[in-house]
Write an enzyme that holds these catalytic residues in place. Structure first.
Site, mmCIF file in Angstrom:
data_model
loop_
_atom_site.group_PDB
_atom_site.id
_atom_site.type_symbol
_atom_site.label_atom_id
_atom_site.label_comp_id
_atom_site.label_asym_id
_atom_site.label_seq_id
_atom_site.Cartn_x
_atom_site.Cartn_y
_atom_site.Cartn_z
ATOM 1 N N LYS A 171 23.706 -21.565 -5.364
ATOM 2 C CA LYS A 171 22.519 -20.936 -5.231
ATOM 3 C C LYS A 171 22.325 -20.663 -3.630
ATOM 4 O O LYS A 171 21.929 -21.646 -3.142
ATOM 5 C CB LYS A 171 21.335 -21.669 -5.818
ATOM 6 N N GLU A 246 20.902 -32.353 4.023
ATOM 7 C CA GLU A 246 20.949 -32.040 5.395
ATOM 8 C C GLU A 246 19.456 -31.432 5.573
ATOM 9 O O GLU A 246 19.543 -30.259 5.118
ATOM 10 C CB GLU A 246 22.163 -31.198 5.758
ATOM 11 N N CYS A 280 20.456 -26.018 13.017
ATOM 12 C CA CYS A 280 19.753 -27.176 12.728
ATOM 13 C C CYS A 280 20.236 -28.212 14.179
ATOM 14 O O CYS A 280 19.489 -29.302 14.252
ATOM 15 C CB CYS A 280 20.100 -27.780 11.613
ATOM 16 N N GLU A 379 10.054 -29.374 13.935
ATOM 17 C CA GLU A 379 11.210 -28.103 14.133
ATOM 18 C C GLU A 379 10.662 -26.771 14.046
ATOM 19 O O GLU A 379 10.053 -26.536 13.133
ATOM 20 C CB GLU A 379 12.211 -28.510 13.207
HETATM 21 P P1 ADP Z 1 13.837 -22.456 5.017
HETATM 22 O O1 ADP Z 1 12.466 -22.756 5.351
HETATM 23 O O2 ADP Z 1 14.985 -22.670 5.795
HETATM 24 O O3 ADP Z 1 14.060 -21.125 4.005
HETATM 25 P P2 ADP Z 1 13.980 -24.028 2.201
HETATM 26 O O4 ADP Z 1 14.213 -25.476 2.210
HETATM 27 O O5 ADP Z 1 12.747 -23.277 1.729
HETATM 28 O O6 ADP Z 1 14.283 -23.840 3.850
HETATM 29 O O7 ADP Z 1 15.242 -23.280 1.533
HETATM 30 C C1 ADP Z 1 16.708 -23.677 1.812
HETATM 31 C C2 ADP Z 1 17.382 -23.606 0.156
HETATM 32 O O8 ADP Z 1 16.524 -24.295 -0.665
HETATM 33 C C3 ADP Z 1 17.211 -22.109 0.005
HETATM 34 O O9 ADP Z 1 18.261 -21.526 -0.967
HETATM 35 C C4 ADP Z 1 15.879 -21.927 -0.973
HETATM 36 O O10 ADP Z 1 15.938 -20.897 -2.054
HETATM 37 C C5 ADP Z 1 15.883 -23.427 -1.835
HETATM 38 N N1 ADP Z 1 14.785 -23.720 -2.390
HETATM 39 C C6 ADP Z 1 13.491 -23.572 -2.008
HETATM 40 N N2 ADP Z 1 12.592 -23.896 -2.783
HETATM 41 C C7 ADP Z 1 13.294 -24.547 -3.471
HETATM 42 C C8 ADP Z 1 12.758 -25.572 -4.725
HETATM 43 N N3 ADP Z 1 11.591 -25.714 -5.389
HETATM 44 N N4 ADP Z 1 14.087 -25.968 -5.536
HETATM 45 C C9 ADP Z 1 15.146 -25.767 -5.196
HETATM 46 N N5 ADP Z 1 15.378 -25.206 -4.102
HETATM 47 C C10 ADP Z 1 14.548 -24.382 -3.537
#
Ligand code: ADP
Length: 477
Positions: A171, A246, A280, A379
């Site tokens: 994903k 990470e 990062c 951050e």
């Molecule tokens: P950022 O703020 O950098 O977008 P996120 O942690 O929201 O960081 O996103 C990193 C990845 O995690 C993306 O692919 C996002 O779609 C996914 N993501 C966000 N929310 C969830 C969740 N509840 N479960 C699994 N994956 C998620």
């Protein structure tokens, strides 16, 4: 516009697409990308589970050939894929091409690793018995990636997962599905059997969450925010599943009185502002000793004046746009916070207008900051750096380590004594001497400590630790 579909069980599926927008020019739609439903994700997991027995026993030459072919095609298309990367994420074209090249190198490295899978044979403590220690694939790996390295991070998770015989449900981040779609297409055409690699694009709340809730995913490797990382951890413990995280960084770079000024300024400018500070491993805290402080601030602000912010694909651009409006708001909110906290806005802080509608922000430097301010602890993930004045190396080291994070840390010095001491006493996973804190090799371990990372290191041969499970077998002949 054609829709770039999801790949589930070897079939391209999905009829409605979401727009992938260019942050340098929001009128430019990079493409339409299918959005997976929870049901699609379940089918992808089932397909990966069904494909696992055969793929986990596939020959090393088959895996080698597919990974090698993928590396070769990515490299041959680096200009085109680098342009796609810069269009969807906003890195400059040289940065985009560099990242694509790195993705090719990663696939090439893991193609080689398929031919080097090895175990150990030891005598047992009991005479006449032999012990074999081997590594086996985990099963279905869930891969969840962020937007800031649209091709390198997917590559450094997908390549080892496949190399060691796992199947994958992948994903990518919603904002940058283009490069991910391209590498899945390349791997698919390179001959991966049906179901071995499944692509499910769409929002984290649906696609990611369905992955987290599945009992059929044996391991999740995640790069993203600390908040989502904690959800991955909690769900993985619930399902008794291996996980690797990470997350953020608040990486310090120390500049000592004896530093080569040119080297220190270049390292700080590079790791603070290039790639729009959206790495990062970016250094967002500069910790500078008294004797060089004023000279360093003058030289760094001079250097910042020469940084051209603009459309990522223009040749004169050094720093592209912020990735989207939400991230830009986060950056500008933190700039306001820094001013309110009493740090001195020494350079930048303004949103910039260019001839295309995009999310352009000046590189921003706060001086007279303290390590307790929010701008020095949280951050920001943008081109915003706090500079803190300290008395000497001891105070600098203590401050560098005084952070919840521990990904990367740097020092600019000509002293072997301080460089050596810092390498030994920094509480970061990666330490850089006279180099930017960002910018790492593809064949050596990557990862941090404290709130930055959890689980085994990524990349290089250390990747085997997460993507395999060890078996100890005893034989009495
Ligand atoms: P950022 O703020 O950098 O977008 P996120 O942690 O929201 O960081 O996103 C990193 C990845 O995690 C993306 O692919 C996002 O779609 C996914 N993501 C966000 N929310 C969830 C969740 N509840 N479960 C699994 N994956 C998620």
């Amino acid at each position: 516009m054609t829709i770039h579909q999801n790949l589930i069980a070897g079939e391209w599926v999905g009829s409605t697409g979401s727009e992938n927008v260019n942050p340098s020019d929001t009128n430019d739609i990079v493409g339409l990308y299918a959005q997976a439903t929870a049901d699609d994700v379940s089918q992808a997991i089932a397909a990966a589970k069904a494909a696992f027995p055969a793929w986990s026993r596939s020959g090393i030459l088959e895996r080698h050939a597919i990974l090698k072919k993928t590396a070769d095609e990515i490299l041959a298309r680096k200009q085109e894929l680098g342009t796609l990367l810069s269009r969807e994420e906003g890195k400059t074209l040289p940065e985009g091409i560099g990242e694509v090249t790195r993705a090719a190198q990663i696939f090439d490295f893991f193609a080689g690793e398929t031919l080097r899978l090895a175990g150990e044979v030891l005598p047992s403590a009991r005479p006449g018995i032999g012990v074999e220690i081997t590594r086996e694939p985990l099963g279905v790996i869930g891969i969840i990636t962020p937007w800031n390295f649209p091709i390198a991070i997917p590559a450094w998770k997908i390549a080892p997962a496949l190399c060691y015989g796992n199947t994958v449900v992948f994903k990518p981040a919603e904002l940058v599905p283009g490069c991910s779609w391209a590498i899945v297409d390349i791997l698919h055409r390179a001959g991966l059997p049906k179901g071995v690699l499944n692509l499910v694009m769409g929002p984290g709340s649906v696609v990611g969450q369905t992955m987290l809730d599945s009992p059929d995913i044996a391991g999740i490797t995640f790069t993203g925010s600390t908040g989502t990382g904690k959800r991955v951890a909690a769900a993985s413990i619930e399902h008794n599943r291996k996980f690797q995280l990470e997350m953020g960084g608040k990486n310090p770079m120390i500049v000592l009185d004896d530093a080569d000024l040119g080297v220190a300024v270049e390292a700080a400018a590079n790791s603070g502002f290039f790639s729009t500070g959206q790495r990062c491993t970016a250094s967002s805290r500069l910790i500078v000793t008294e004797g060089i402080h004023d000279k360093f601030v003058d030289a760094l602000t001079e250097r910042m004046k020469s940084i051209q912010v603009g459309h990522a694909l223009r040749p004169e651009t050094h720093v592209g746009p912020v990735v989207d409006g939400r991230q830009l708001k986060q950056d500008t909110d933190y700039i306001e916070i820094g001013v309110k906290e009493g740090a001195k806005l020494a350079f930048g802080g303004e949103r910039l207008e260019r001839d295309t509608p995009g999310f352009f922000l000046q590189p921003t430097l706060f001086t007279e900051a303290t390590n307790q301010m929010r701008i020095s602890r949280e951050e920001i993930f943008g081109p915003v750096v706090s500079l803190i004045r300290v008395k000497d190396y001891d105070e600098a080291l203590a401050m560098a380590n005084d952070t919840p994070f521990g990904l990367s840390a740097g020092i600019a010095t000509t002293s072997l004594k301080y460089a050596t001491h810092f390498k030994r006493n920094s509480e970061a996973g990666m330490v850089m001497v006279n180099l930017p804190t960002a910018g790492v090799d593809f064949h050596v371990p990557f990862g941090g400590r404290k709130a930055s990372s959890f689980g085994p290191r990524e990349q290089g041969k250390y990747a085997a630790e997460f993507f395999t499970v060890v078996k100890t077998a005893y034989t009495q002949a």
